[in-house]
Design a protein around this motif. Structure first.
Motif, PDB file in Angstrom:
ATOM      1  N   SER A  51       0.839  -1.198   0.000  1.00 33.73           N
ATOM      2  CA  SER A  51       0.000   0.000   0.000  1.00 33.73           C
ATOM      3  C   SER A  51       0.872   1.246   0.000  1.00 33.73           C
ATOM      4  O   SER A  51       1.981   1.250   0.541  1.00 33.73           O
ATOM      5  CB  SER A  51      -0.922   0.022   1.226  1.00 33.73           C
ATOM      6  OG  SER A  51      -1.794  -1.078   1.222  1.00 33.73           O
ATOM      7  N   ALA A  52       0.345   2.310  -0.596  1.00 34.03           N
ATOM      8  CA  ALA A  52       1.027   3.605  -0.607  1.00 34.03           C
ATOM      9  C   ALA A  52       0.022   4.684  -0.946  1.00 34.03           C
ATOM     10  O   ALA A  52      -0.821   4.504  -1.826  1.00 34.03           O
ATOM     11  CB  ALA A  52       2.168   3.615  -1.620  1.00 34.03           C
ATOM     12  N   ASP A  53       0.103   5.806  -0.240  1.00 32.41           N
ATOM     13  CA  ASP A  53      -0.740   6.970  -0.531  1.00 32.41           C
ATOM     14  C   ASP A  53      -2.224   6.630  -0.565  1.00 32.41           C
ATOM     15  O   ASP A  53      -2.971   7.094  -1.434  1.00 32.41           O
ATOM     16  CB  ASP A  53      -0.336   7.609  -1.854  1.00 32.41           C
ATOM     17  CG  ASP A  53       1.108   8.082  -1.861  1.00 32.41           C
ATOM     18  OD1 ASP A  53       1.581   8.550  -0.813  1.00 32.41           O
ATOM     19  OD2 ASP A  53       1.758   7.979  -2.913  1.00 32.41           O
ATOM     20  N   GLY A  54      -2.684   5.778   0.369  1.00 38.37           N
ATOM     21  CA  GLY A  54      -4.104   5.451   0.437  1.00 38.37           C
ATOM     22  C   GLY A  54      -4.586   4.505  -0.626  1.00 38.37           C
ATOM     23  O   GLY A  54      -5.797   4.376  -0.851  1.00 38.37           O
ATOM     24  N   THR A  55      -3.664   3.831  -1.309  1.00 41.40           N
ATOM     25  CA  THR A  55      -4.024   2.891  -2.361  1.00 41.40           C
ATOM     26  C   THR A  55      -3.413   1.528  -2.072  1.00 41.40           C
ATOM     27  O   THR A  55      -2.217   1.431  -1.780  1.00 41.40           O
ATOM     28  CB  THR A  55      -3.525   3.381  -3.733  1.00 41.40           C
ATOM     29  OG1 THR A  55      -4.122   4.659  -4.019  1.00 41.40           O
ATOM     30  CG2 THR A  55      -3.888   2.406  -4.831  1.00 41.40           C
ATOM     31  N   ALA A  56      -4.229   0.480  -2.146  1.00 38.61           N
ATOM     32  CA  ALA A  56      -3.754  -0.887  -1.935  1.00 38.61           C
ATOM     33  C   ALA A  56      -3.584  -1.567  -3.285  1.00 38.61           C
ATOM     34  O   ALA A  56      -4.388  -1.365  -4.203  1.00 38.61           O
ATOM     35  CB  ALA A  56      -4.734  -1.672  -1.074  1.00 38.61           C
ATOM     36  N   ALA A  57      -2.533  -2.378  -3.412  1.00 38.13           N
ATOM     37  CA  ALA A  57      -2.246  -3.047  -4.677  1.00 38.13           C
ATOM     38  C   ALA A  57      -2.332  -4.563  -4.503  1.00 38.13           C
ATOM     39  O   ALA A  57      -1.846  -5.117  -3.506  1.00 38.13           O
ATOM     40  CB  ALA A  57      -0.869  -2.653  -5.189  1.00 38.13           C
ATOM     41  N   PHE A  58      -2.938  -5.234  -5.494  1.00 34.71           N
ATOM     42  CA  PHE A  58      -3.107  -6.675  -5.465  1.00 34.71           C
ATOM     43  C   PHE A  58      -2.800  -7.243  -6.854  1.00 34.71           C
ATOM     44  O   PHE A  58      -3.084  -6.606  -7.872  1.00 34.71           O
ATOM     45  CB  PHE A  58      -4.545  -7.063  -5.088  1.00 34.71           C
ATOM     46  CG  PHE A  58      -5.000  -6.526  -3.769  1.00 34.71           C
ATOM     47  CD1 PHE A  58      -4.893  -7.289  -2.607  1.00 34.71           C
ATOM     48  CD2 PHE A  58      -5.552  -5.250  -3.663  1.00 34.71           C
ATOM     49  CE1 PHE A  58      -5.322  -6.805  -1.390  1.00 34.71           C
ATOM     50  CE2 PHE A  58      -5.986  -4.750  -2.450  1.00 34.71           C
ATOM     51  CZ  PHE A  58      -5.870  -5.532  -1.301  1.00 34.71           C
ATOM     52  N   LEU A  59      -2.268  -8.445  -6.877  1.00 30.82           N
ATOM     53  CA  LEU A  59      -2.088  -9.174  -8.120  1.00 30.82           C
ATOM     54  C   LEU A  59      -3.229 -10.171  -8.246  1.00 30.82           C
ATOM     55  O   LEU A  59      -3.393 -11.047  -7.391  1.00 30.82           O
ATOM     56  CB  LEU A  59      -0.747  -9.911  -8.138  1.00 30.82           C
ATOM     57  CG  LEU A  59      -0.417 -10.649  -9.439  1.00 30.82           C
ATOM     58  CD1 LEU A  59      -0.236  -9.658 -10.590  1.00 30.82           C
ATOM     59  CD2 LEU A  59       0.837 -11.499  -9.273  1.00 30.82           C
ATOM     60  N   LEU A  60      -4.031 -10.013  -9.309  1.00 30.60           N
ATOM     61  CA  LEU A  60      -5.228 -10.835  -9.484  1.00 30.60           C
ATOM     62  C   LEU A  60      -5.005 -11.889 -10.561  1.00 30.60           C
ATOM     63  O   LEU A  60      -4.538 -11.568 -11.658  1.00 30.60           O
ATOM     64  CB  LEU A  60      -6.422  -9.967  -9.895  1.00 30.60           C
ATOM     65  CG  LEU A  60      -6.770  -8.772  -9.015  1.00 30.60           C
ATOM     66  CD1 LEU A  60      -7.971  -8.040  -9.609  1.00 30.60           C
ATOM     67  CD2 LEU A  60      -7.050  -9.203  -7.588  1.00 30.60           C
TER      68      LEU A  60
END
Length: 225
Positions: free
Chosen positions: A204-213
């Motif tokens: 996560s960074a700057d209020g954004t979460a990242a996922f690999l789908l």
């Protein structure tokens, strides 16, 4: 063009605006500039070894130096107005997306991504919640038929909840970056997305979460505040 020529590359500059081409020829009379659109390049098939979008490169350079979020990328700002505005800035978002849709190559999107959402956030901060500054933007949907199948992305915002639907084609993966108060607030059928089989939480960074789908269809919610 000058940089590419200095590197020994035979480059061709294109723009649909005669004034832009005239200005470019005035600065580099020895270079090859042609009036044309990106969708209809004046070149034979398979004759080009690469494609470069200078607006995007310059945008990232400006953004990194002064935090202007793409707003002063036109030289002297003379192509738009006496003061910096976001006219050219749109290219930093639109160009990589369009190139991906035209070619299926995500390279330019991946290079531009660190700045792309931050520019849109900057617009929202200046204008309220709208990219255009007129009313609020609460829903967006898009789809693209790739060689692997349909890619679909759709989101809506109601109050503090973002609802997101996505389709990832078979035998492919997708990186999802989604606004969230916390990573565990991104859920599918009540289950934190990071706990869904096959999904990988990237950070996560700057209020954004990242996922690999992995491939499949997703119906998600995310608490924004």
């Amino acid at each position: 063009m000058a940089e590419l020529t200095e590197r020994g590359v035979r480059a061709v500059g294109v723009d649909p605006d005669e004034r832009m081409i005239a200005g470019a020829r005035g600065r580099w009379p020895e270079a090859d500039f042609r009036i044309a659109e990106a969708y209809h390049l004046p070149l034979p098939d398979a004759s080009a070894a690469g494609y470069r979008a200078d607006v995007l490169v310059d945008s990232q350079r400006v953004y990194g130096l002064d935090g202007a979020q793409f707003t002063a990328v036109a030289p002297g700002n003379g192509y738009n107005a006496a003061e910096p505005i976001s006219g050219w800035a749109d290219c930093g978002v639109v160009v990589p997306w369009t190139l991906w849709q035209m070619t299926g190559d995500l390279t330019v999107v991946e290079r531009g991504w660190p700045a792309m959402p931050r520019y849109v956030d900057w617009i929202r901060q200046r204008t309220g919640e709208s990219y255009t500054g007129q009313g609020a933007l609460f829903e967006v949907s898009a789809a693209h038929l790739s060689p692997h199948g349909e890619i679909a992305s759709e989101w809506t915002v109601r109050g503090d909840t973002l609802s997101y639907r996505a389709t990832v084609p078979a035998n492919t993966t997708a990186t999802l970056r989604i606004p969230a108060a916390a990573p565990e607030e991104v859920r599918e059928d009540g289950t934190p997305l990071a706990e869904v089989p096959g999904v990988e939480y990237l950070g996560s960074a700057d209020g954004t979460a990242a996922f690999l789908l992995p491939s499949g269809r997703y119906d998600l919610t995310s608490a924004l505040g």
